[in-house]
Design a protein around this motif. Structure first.
Motif, PDB file in Angstrom:
ATOM      1  N   MET A  86      31.028 -26.960 -35.731  1.00 27.89           N
ATOM      2  CA  MET A  86      30.180 -25.762 -35.669  1.00 27.89           C
ATOM      3  C   MET A  86      29.409 -25.612 -34.461  1.00 27.89           C
ATOM      4  N   THR A  87      28.971 -24.746 -33.826  1.00 27.95           N
ATOM      5  CA  THR A  87      28.036 -24.595 -32.890  1.00 27.95           C
ATOM      6  C   THR A  87      26.507 -25.146 -33.156  1.00 27.95           C
ATOM      7  N   VAL A  88      25.781 -25.182 -32.183  1.00 30.84           N
ATOM      8  CA  VAL A  88      24.510 -25.523 -32.562  1.00 30.84           C
ATOM      9  C   VAL A  88      23.752 -24.304 -33.335  1.00 30.84           C
ATOM     10  N   ALA A  89      24.016 -23.334 -32.917  1.00 29.97           N
ATOM     11  CA  ALA A  89      23.286 -22.207 -33.688  1.00 29.97           C
ATOM     12  C   ALA A  89      23.747 -22.123 -35.400  1.00 29.97           C
ATOM     13  N   GLN A  90      25.267 -22.275 -35.278  1.00 28.79           N
ATOM     14  CA  GLN A  90      25.808 -22.262 -36.707  1.00 28.79           C
ATOM     15  C   GLN A  90      25.333 -23.464 -37.624  1.00 28.79           C
ATOM     16  N   ASN A  91      24.902 -24.497 -36.894  1.00 30.42           N
ATOM     17  CA  ASN A  91      24.428 -25.819 -37.601  1.00 30.42           C
ATOM     18  C   ASN A  91      23.224 -25.613 -38.205  1.00 30.42           C
ATOM     19  N   ILE A  92      22.258 -24.844 -37.343  1.00 25.26           N
ATOM     20  CA  ILE A  92      20.937 -24.679 -37.569  1.00 25.26           C
ATOM     21  C   ILE A  92      20.915 -23.541 -38.666  1.00 25.26           C
ATOM     22  N   GLY A  93      21.873 -22.495 -38.630  1.00 29.19           N
ATOM     23  CA  GLY A  93      21.814 -21.478 -39.626  1.00 29.19           C
ATOM     24  C   GLY A  93      22.486 -21.717 -41.129  1.00 29.19           C
ATOM     25  N   MET A 146      15.764 -25.572 -27.281  1.00 29.97           N
ATOM     26  CA  MET A 146      17.125 -25.628 -27.113  1.00 29.97           C
ATOM     27  C   MET A 146      18.017 -24.188 -26.769  1.00 29.97           C
ATOM     28  N   GLU A 147      17.105 -23.269 -26.477  1.00 34.95           N
ATOM     29  CA  GLU A 147      17.863 -22.072 -26.581  1.00 34.95           C
ATOM     30  C   GLU A 147      19.189 -21.964 -25.795  1.00 34.95           C
ATOM     31  N   GLU A 148      19.193 -22.602 -24.587  1.00 33.34           N
ATOM     32  CA  GLU A 148      20.557 -22.415 -23.693  1.00 33.34           C
ATOM     33  C   GLU A 148      21.571 -22.907 -24.423  1.00 33.34           C
ATOM     34  N   LEU A 149      21.321 -23.892 -25.369  1.00 33.61           N
ATOM     35  CA  LEU A 149      22.585 -24.561 -25.966  1.00 33.61           C
ATOM     36  C   LEU A 149      22.990 -24.116 -27.027  1.00 33.61           C
ATOM     37  N   ALA A 150      22.496 -22.739 -27.573  1.00 36.01           N
ATOM     38  CA  ALA A 150      22.978 -22.386 -28.861  1.00 36.01           C
ATOM     39  C   ALA A 150      24.255 -22.223 -29.318  1.00 36.01           C
ATOM     40  N   LEU A 157      16.577 -31.914 -36.352  1.00 41.11           N
ATOM     41  CA  LEU A 157      15.414 -31.381 -36.996  1.00 41.11           C
ATOM     42  C   LEU A 157      15.382 -29.932 -37.134  1.00 41.11           C
ATOM     43  N   ALA A 158      15.838 -29.025 -36.274  1.00 38.39           N
ATOM     44  CA  ALA A 158      15.905 -27.622 -36.327  1.00 38.39           C
ATOM     45  C   ALA A 158      16.819 -27.189 -37.384  1.00 38.39           C
ATOM     46  N   ARG A 159      17.733 -27.935 -37.744  1.00 40.46           N
ATOM     47  CA  ARG A 159      18.491 -27.411 -38.979  1.00 40.46           C
ATOM     48  C   ARG A 159      17.989 -27.799 -40.209  1.00 40.46           C
ATOM     49  N   ALA A 160      17.171 -28.878 -40.228  1.00 39.23           N
ATOM     50  CA  ALA A 160      16.479 -29.274 -41.539  1.00 39.23           C
ATOM     51  C   ALA A 160      15.235 -28.444 -41.700  1.00 39.23           C
ATOM     52  N   LEU A 161      14.498 -28.007 -40.653  1.00 38.53           N
ATOM     53  CA  LEU A 161      13.306 -27.260 -40.598  1.00 38.53           C
ATOM     54  C   LEU A 161      13.666 -25.580 -40.648  1.00 38.53           C
ATOM     55  N   ALA A 162      14.743 -25.208 -40.444  1.00 42.44           N
ATOM     56  CA  ALA A 162      15.235 -23.572 -40.558  1.00 42.44           C
ATOM     57  C   ALA A 162      14.757 -23.288 -41.958  1.00 42.44           C
ATOM     58  N   PRO A 163      15.124 -23.885 -42.879  1.00 43.83           N
ATOM     59  CA  PRO A 163      15.056 -23.187 -44.362  1.00 43.83           C
ATOM     60  C   PRO A 163      13.725 -23.268 -45.044  1.00 43.83           C
ATOM     61  N   LYS A 164      12.515 -23.926 -44.264  1.00 36.30           N
ATOM     62  CA  LYS A 164      11.436 -24.198 -44.538  1.00 36.30           C
ATOM     63  C   LYS A 164      11.125 -24.745 -45.666  1.00 36.30           C
ATOM     64  N   PRO A 165      11.755 -25.998 -45.577  1.00 38.00           N
ATOM     65  CA  PRO A 165      11.695 -26.962 -47.025  1.00 38.00           C
ATOM     66  C   PRO A 165      10.155 -27.315 -47.259  1.00 38.00           C
ATOM     67  N   LYS A 166       9.958 -27.348 -48.477  1.00 34.18           N
ATOM     68  CA  LYS A 166       8.572 -28.124 -48.919  1.00 34.18           C
ATOM     69  C   LYS A 166       8.442 -29.063 -48.409  1.00 34.18           C
ATOM     70  N   VAL A 167       9.121 -30.217 -48.326  1.00 38.18           N
ATOM     71  CA  VAL A 167       9.204 -31.623 -47.803  1.00 38.18           C
ATOM     72  C   VAL A 167      10.284 -31.813 -46.957  1.00 38.18           C
ATOM     73  N   LEU A 168       9.988 -32.469 -45.584  1.00 35.32           N
ATOM     74  CA  LEU A 168      10.924 -32.795 -44.693  1.00 35.32           C
ATOM     75  C   LEU A 168      11.416 -34.444 -44.817  1.00 35.32           C
ATOM     76  N   ARG A 194      15.607 -16.508 -37.427  1.00 34.87           N
ATOM     77  CA  ARG A 194      15.100 -17.814 -37.679  1.00 34.87           C
ATOM     78  C   ARG A 194      15.863 -18.868 -36.850  1.00 34.87           C
ATOM     79  N   VAL A 195      16.941 -18.637 -36.455  1.00 37.52           N
ATOM     80  CA  VAL A 195      17.926 -19.512 -35.800  1.00 37.52           C
ATOM     81  C   VAL A 195      17.086 -19.534 -34.388  1.00 37.52           C
ATOM     82  N   SER A 196      17.059 -18.445 -33.822  1.00 33.05           N
ATOM     83  CA  SER A 196      16.381 -18.208 -32.801  1.00 33.05           C
ATOM     84  C   SER A 196      15.054 -18.856 -32.438  1.00 33.05           C
ATOM     85  N   GLU A 197      14.294 -18.503 -33.585  1.00 36.70           N
ATOM     86  CA  GLU A 197      12.752 -19.283 -33.643  1.00 36.70           C
ATOM     87  C   GLU A 197      13.039 -20.624 -33.566  1.00 36.70           C
ATOM     88  N   MET A 198      13.890 -21.300 -34.510  1.00 32.11           N
ATOM     89  CA  MET A 198      14.195 -22.635 -34.481  1.00 32.11           C
ATOM     90  C   MET A 198      14.560 -23.415 -33.039  1.00 32.11           C
TER      91      MET A 198
END
Lengths: 264, 360
Positions: free
Chosen positions: B99-106, B132-136, B153-164, B122-126
């Motif tokens: 998957m691409t960077v963006a697909q991973n994060i999403g 890492m915008e240019e490497l999406a 990090l972005a992938r794990a933070l994207a779903p707004k977890p209660k704990v990372l 949310r992916v853009s935000e992350m």
């Protein structure tokens, strides 16, 4: 470590081996392009015998049978092999797993003639006791069974190499087990499956021994057809057909090899 | 100070690995700990101490043999990982290679069934958050280790977890990049306000990044506290030894409360709660809390045995009168450089209030 390549006579030995291995095949192919009628007397270059082969209804029939059998055997055996490989690598080790692994791979070690006789007896029993005969389906069933270990090996290898944390990561990111399989495991397993399918196809495509015993009248496959032809006065048509068979085999082995290598 | 809310609470958690024909091994032995909301909490210890096991139990990749794991008061110990609002940054990143960077994060949001527009936003935000915008649209195999770390990090933070949860995420990076990422992680934690649970064996990393640290050894938590607590006020020998360098001195507690050291001097030493205050004890003194002086001025006396120069500071190894070794670290601040040579008789002065009695 000793570099074998530096040993005296290495090149000569290698050359002799290669010549011994490949010259008969090479000669076979060369004579497929012979324009004359007699198999081992060279008269000139021609595609004549390829034309004869392709328009020969017996060859067409054999080729059609072979393709049908191989296609069914490839698809079914790859499916079973994939399920077996997942069962052996992705669930908790279960009692009897080692035995199951042995059983799956047994056909690789049992002499093919034994498997052939056993399969023949099995179908004979089926016909006698239950009155069942699936016709060409019998050959398909036999092929599915002996193709499974060939398809199983590369798929299992691929699954064992795969990083398990990828599946953990998917689960961590809210993927249900089914979604994790569909979105992560399966796409990453495709090269293994393709490689296994190519192997299964090859094994089914050029099988002689088992097919010879199981096949009924009118169920001639290409290897059986070639065998029949060699017992009559031979023409270079047999060379042409053999060359075609060889080409298909080499093609699939190459595909299997390339897929396995490219995704490493 | 407002009352702290517990994000994760482990109650008497044990994880015992029992293999046939082998003795059962407790990777975690009756561990209880509370991790507060918005906290940068570090599990620190050598390999095999149980820190990763505890993290895996919180993530749901493994389940406790006994005990409870509460997430905001709800027991999650037996939930599968995909039902826990907790995300992980893996040691090897575990990015999906197809998957691409963006697909991973999403991916996480997609699995949660969020609408496409929300995922994209949310992916853009992350991507912006981790710069890492240019490497999406790159494949994850086409980016560097440091960039993979950011994607993880972005992938794990994207779903707004209660704990990372972060499992030694910096260990694969080189020194310079690791330093940058330490600052980056602190920034991300500050900006997102998410509770971070960080696993590491690197004591310096733990000290510089954490709000609180739990030091673990052999499946137990030995001490929980702020970096200051852990470094300046170690409770037990393992903690004192594992974090930084330190001097251990044997002594006997006097009725006055002072400690009579085997090396001769009688010093004031602070005792933590629960320490025994009689008989033989061990006292710890950090090398930078001691000062080399003339033999007549110091409480402890000895001979300089070895001098090791470190650039920013110098370590003097002093052989005390009772034969024990004592290390003094002096900063090379120019000016009044300590001009002691090997073989000199010296005294050692100890800064008031820095000597501590250990519990064990």
């Amino acid at each position: 470590m000793v570099d074998v390549k530096a040993q005296p006579g290495f090149k000569t030995m290698a050359l002799i081996c290669l010549v011994l291995l490949y010259s008969p095949i090479l000669i076979l192919i060369v004579f497929a392009f012979n324009s004359g009628d007699i198999i081992m007397r060279w008269e000139g270059v021609s595609l004549h015998w390829f034309g004869v082969a392709f328009t020969n209804p017996e060859f067409q029939n054999a080729a059609w049978n072979t393709l049908r059998i191989s296609a069914v055997a490839t698809i079914a055996s790859t499916l079973f092999a994939t399920l077996a490989a997942i069962g052996m690598t992705r669930i908790k080790p279960w009692p009897g797993m080692k035995t199951a692994f042995m059983v799956i791979n047994l056909p690789l070690m049992v002499p093919e003639i034994i498997t052939a006789v056993a399969t023949l007896s099995f179908f004979a029993l089926l016909a006698q006791v239950l009155g069942l005969n699936f016709g060409i389906g019998n050959i398909m069933l036999a092929h599915i069974v002996f193709c499974i270990p060939f398809a199983f090996m590369p798929i299992r290898a691929r699954l064992e190499d795969m990083d398990l944390t990828l599946e953990n990561a998917a689960a961590d990111l809210y993927a249900t087990p089914w979604n994790a399989f569909k979105r992560i495991t399966l796409p990453l397993l495709v090269p293994g499956i393709a490689s296994g399918a190519a192997l299964a196809f090859i094994v089914s495509f050029d099988d002689f021994t088992i097919t010879q015993l199981v096949a009924g009248p009118g169920q001639t496959t290409l290897p059986l057809y070639i065998w029949d032809q060699t017992r009559r006065p031979m023409t270079p048509e047999i060379n042409a057909i053999s060359a075609i068979l060889l080409l298909v085999s080499v093609l699939f082995i190459t595909i299997s090899f390339l897929i396995a290598r490219s995704r490493k | 100070m407002k009352a702290k809310k517990a994000a994760i609470e482990a109650r008497g958690v044990s994880r015992v690995f029992a293999a046939k024909g082998q003795q059962a091994v407790a990777a975690l032995d009756d561990v209880s700990v509370t991790i507060n909301e918005n906290e940068f909490f570090t599990l620190l210890g050598p390999s095999g101490c149980g820190k990763t096991t505890l993290l895996r139990l919180i993530a749901g990749f493994d389940f406790p043999t006994s005990g409870q794991i509460l997430l905001y008061g709800e027991d999650i110990a037996v939930l599968p990982p995909f039902k826990r609002p907790v995300n992980t940054v893996f040691q090897n990143y575990a990015l999906f290679p197809h998957m691409t960077v963006a697909q991973n994060i999403g991916f996480g949001l997609e699995m949660l069934g969020k609408p496409r527009t929300e995922i994209d936003a949310r992916v853009s935000e992350m991507l912006a958050l981790v710069r890492m915008e240019e490497l999406a649209s790159r494949k994850t195999s086409q980016i560097s280790g440091g960039q993979q770390q950011r994607v993880a990090l972005a992938r794990a933070l994207a779903p707004k977890p209660k704990v990372l949860l972060l499992d030694e995420p910096l260990s694969a990076l080189d020194y310079k990049l690791r330093k940058d990422m330490q600052i980056e992680l602190k920034r991300l934690q500050h900006e997102t306000g998410i509770t971070f649970i960080f696993v590491t064996h690197d004591q310096e990393e733990a000290l510089t990044m954490s709000d609180r640290i739990a030091v673990m050894s052999k499946g137990k938590i030995l001490q929980v506290g702020s970096p200051h607590d852990i470094y300046d006020r170690p409770a037990v020998r393992f903690v004192a030894n594992f974090i930084g360098e330190t001097n251990f001195l044997k002594g006997i507690v006097r009725p006055s409360g002072k400690v009579k050291l085997a090396a001769g001097a009688e010093i004031e030493a602070v005792a933590p709660e629960g320490a025994k205050l009689s008989g033989e004890v061990t006292v710890v003194i950090r090398p930078e809390h001691a000062l080399l002086v003339k033999p007549t001025q110091g409480k402890l006396k000895g001979v300089v045995d070895n001098i090791v120069y470190f650039g920013t500071d110098t370590h003097f190894h002093v052989l005390l009168d009772d034969g024990s070794e004592f290390m003094v670290r002096q900063q090379n601040s120019g000016g009044a450089a300590a001009d002691f040579a090997k073989g000199d008789k010296v005294g050692v002065q100890i800064a008031a209030g820095t000597a501590r009695i250990l519990k064990d």
